[in-house]
Design a protein around this motif. Structure first.
Motif, short mmCIF file in Angstrom:
data_model
loop_
_atom_site.label_atom_id
_atom_site.label_comp_id
_atom_site.label_asym_id
_atom_site.label_seq_id
_atom_site.Cartn_x
_atom_site.Cartn_y
_atom_site.Cartn_z
N GLU A 62 20.97 6.81 66.13
CA GLU A 62 21.21 8.07 66.48
C GLU A 62 22.79 8.32 66.33
O GLU A 62 22.98 9.38 65.89
N TYR A 63 23.51 7.21 66.39
CA TYR A 63 25.12 7.49 66.35
C TYR A 63 25.77 7.25 65.21
O TYR A 63 27.10 7.29 64.99
N PHE A 64 25.11 6.01 64.44
CA PHE A 64 25.78 5.38 63.42
C PHE A 64 24.96 5.39 62.15
O PHE A 64 23.54 5.41 62.09
N PHE A 65 25.46 5.17 61.02
CA PHE A 65 24.91 4.83 59.78
C PHE A 65 25.60 3.52 59.08
O PHE A 65 26.62 3.13 59.48
N ILE A 66 24.79 3.02 58.22
CA ILE A 66 25.30 1.69 57.50
C ILE A 66 25.26 2.20 55.80
O ILE A 66 24.09 2.53 55.34
N HIS A 67 26.26 2.49 55.12
CA HIS A 67 26.30 2.64 53.65
C HIS A 67 26.31 1.50 52.83
O HIS A 67 27.33 1.21 52.26
N GLY A 68 25.12 0.84 52.79
CA GLY A 68 24.96 -0.48 52.10
C GLY A 68 24.96 -0.19 50.69
O GLY A 68 24.32 0.85 50.25
N THR A 84 25.28 -7.51 37.87
CA THR A 84 24.50 -6.55 38.88
C THR A 84 24.91 -5.26 38.81
O THR A 84 26.08 -4.95 38.66
N ARG A 85 23.99 -4.12 38.64
CA ARG A 85 24.50 -2.85 38.68
C ARG A 85 24.05 -2.26 40.22
O ARG A 85 23.05 -2.49 40.43
N PHE A 86 25.04 -1.89 40.93
CA PHE A 86 24.85 -1.45 42.14
C PHE A 86 24.68 0.18 42.36
O PHE A 86 25.41 0.71 41.39
N ARG A 87 23.75 0.61 43.23
CA ARG A 87 23.52 2.04 43.63
C ARG A 87 24.12 2.39 44.84
O ARG A 87 23.79 1.55 45.95
N THR A 88 24.97 3.20 45.04
CA THR A 88 25.53 3.63 46.32
C THR A 88 24.86 4.70 47.03
O THR A 88 23.92 5.14 46.41
N HIS A 89 25.09 4.76 48.25
CA HIS A 89 24.29 5.73 48.92
C HIS A 89 24.29 7.02 48.40
O HIS A 89 23.13 7.85 48.79
N ASP A 90 25.20 7.73 47.56
CA ASP A 90 25.20 9.01 47.10
C ASP A 90 24.99 8.87 45.62
O ASP A 90 25.36 9.69 44.96
N ILE A 113 34.46 3.98 40.96
CA ILE A 113 33.18 4.37 40.34
C ILE A 113 33.82 5.25 39.11
O ILE A 113 34.15 6.28 39.03
N GLY A 114 33.88 4.61 38.08
CA GLY A 114 34.58 4.91 36.79
C GLY A 114 36.17 4.73 36.76
O GLY A 114 36.32 3.66 37.73
N CYS A 115 36.70 5.09 36.00
CA CYS A 115 38.14 5.19 35.88
C CYS A 115 38.92 6.42 35.19
O CYS A 115 38.46 7.14 34.41
N SER A 116 40.10 6.63 35.68
CA SER A 116 40.93 7.83 35.37
C SER A 116 41.95 7.42 34.38
O SER A 116 42.74 8.17 33.64
N LEU A 117 42.22 5.90 33.82
CA LEU A 117 43.13 5.66 33.11
C LEU A 117 43.13 5.71 31.53
O LEU A 117 44.18 5.55 30.86
N ASN A 132 36.55 6.74 44.66
CA ASN A 132 36.93 5.14 45.12
C ASN A 132 35.75 4.69 45.92
O ASN A 132 35.05 5.46 46.48
N LEU A 133 35.73 3.54 45.74
CA LEU A 133 34.73 2.68 46.67
C LEU A 133 35.34 2.53 48.00
O LEU A 133 36.47 2.34 47.95
#
Length: 349
Positions: A62-68, A84-90, A113-117, A132-133
């Motif tokens: 009810e009050y929290f979430f885990i973004h694994g 390993t390719r990981f998928r984020t919550h978004d 996630i990606g890069c600006s350089l 950013n992660l």
């Protein structure tokens, strides 16, 4: 905590959790149990927390979430490397690599996630930087790679290098918080001396590392020892030239005493000549560098500009460095057959 807005439980301190449990009439020790699930047991959902009652787990939801991070795909190289390719919550994708050798098991982790350089030789440099992660996502990445190490090689990670996707020093706060969790007794309890942060050269933030007295190692992705060539392949050098970086690295070392490494990818007919080696030796003598890693160039889909030199050229380059008392090592790439080698991370396939 009852303001109706859910919070990321990984970004809440133990004292805050203890206050929350007392507030809802629960025993204080429950907070420590949740804290252990989150950081030591790497719980991905509240249902994973099996020593908590169902009613309490419902309250937590009810009050929290885990973004694994979820594992999207896993690839296995002939040399034992695991990508390993990981998928984020978004729904973003980010890659991490487990690199095993006889002596060690190393996690190569991403910080953005990606890069600006836009470095010309790096596949990630051709991607946009999405975000950013968060530090808990970086920690989750490390924990999942550590689990792979235990399952595949029956040993924990011995080393971590921030050499994956993104520029760590442009995600400064999250990278340092992640390292704090990794080295904490209730994290992986890893020595910071076994962690290396690699930067393309953000002078201002290198100095900040010195001010913050960090204890981990620092690697500079150098790849050219004069400004003209470095500007050509690494646009960041136009605002962080070699003179500025030399000053920042010396300040970093003075404040921390931490080890500094130069990373130098050898490109055919670009930075592999005798003159290039002499310029590298000159730069090496201006900074208390512990080691120069000479790295094989790994081809990428986005560019056919570069190639790796033949063995004779490489050996001649290294021999000249050694003759001038430079501590140098040739780092052979691993995981090339699954695009997991240096510069190849780009979320392909």
């Amino acid at each position: 905590m009852k303001n109706g807005e859910k919070r990321n439980i990984r970004q809440i301190t133990l004292p805050e959790l203890e206050a929350y449990f007392l507030e809802i009439g629960e025993k204080k020790f429950r907070a420590k149990q949740v804290h252990e699930w989150v950081w030591q047991k790497n719980a991905q959902t509240f249902d994973d927390m099996t020593n908590l009652g169902k009613e309490l787990r419902t309250k937590l939801v009810e009050y929290f979430f885990i973004h694994g991070l979820d594992i999207d795909t896993t690839q296995y190289s002939n040399d034992g490397t695991i990508k390993t390719r990981f998928r984020t919550h978004d729904k973003h994708l980010v890659e991490g690599v487990l690199i095993p050798t006889d002596e060690r098991t190393t996690a190569c982790v991403s910080s953005q996630i990606g890069c600006s350089l836009s470095c010309k030789f790096c596949a990630t440099g051709f991607m946009n930087r999405e975000r950013n992660l968060d530090y808990d996502e970086i920690y989750d990445e490390v924990m999942k790679i550590n689990q792979q190490s235990e399952e595949s090689f029956n040993r924990k990670l011995s080393n971590i290098v921030f050499m994956g996707m993104g520029e760590p020093l442009l995600n400064y706060s999250n990278v340092l918080k992640a390292i704090e969790r990794i080295t904490a007794p209730d994290g992986l309890a890893m020595s910071p001396r076994r962690i290396t942060v690699s930067t393309a050269g953000v002078a201002k933030m290198i100095k900040k590392l010195g001010d913050d007295k960090v204890r981990f190692k620092l690697a500079l992705s150098l790849h050219a020892a004069n400004d003209r060539k470095r500007n050509d392949i690494m646009p960041i050098n136009e605002t962080n030239n070699l003179k500025t970086l030399v000053e920042a690295l010396n300040y970093f070392y003075k404040e921390t005493g931490s080890e500094i490494t130069f990373e130098y990818i050898l490109f055919k007919n670009f930075n592999d000549s005798t003159t290039d080696a002499e310029e590298l030796i000159k730069l090496y003598r201006q900074v208390p560098v512990d080691l120069i890693n000479i790295i094989e160039y790994n081809p990428i889909d986005n560019s056919d500009r570069f190639a790796k030199p033949d063995e004779e050229t490489l050996n001649k380059f290294v021999a000249l460095l050694e003759k001038n008392k430079v501590n140098v090592r040739v780092r052979r790439s691993r995981g090339k057959d699954i695009d997991a080698a240096c510069g190849q991370l780009a979320n392909k396939g």
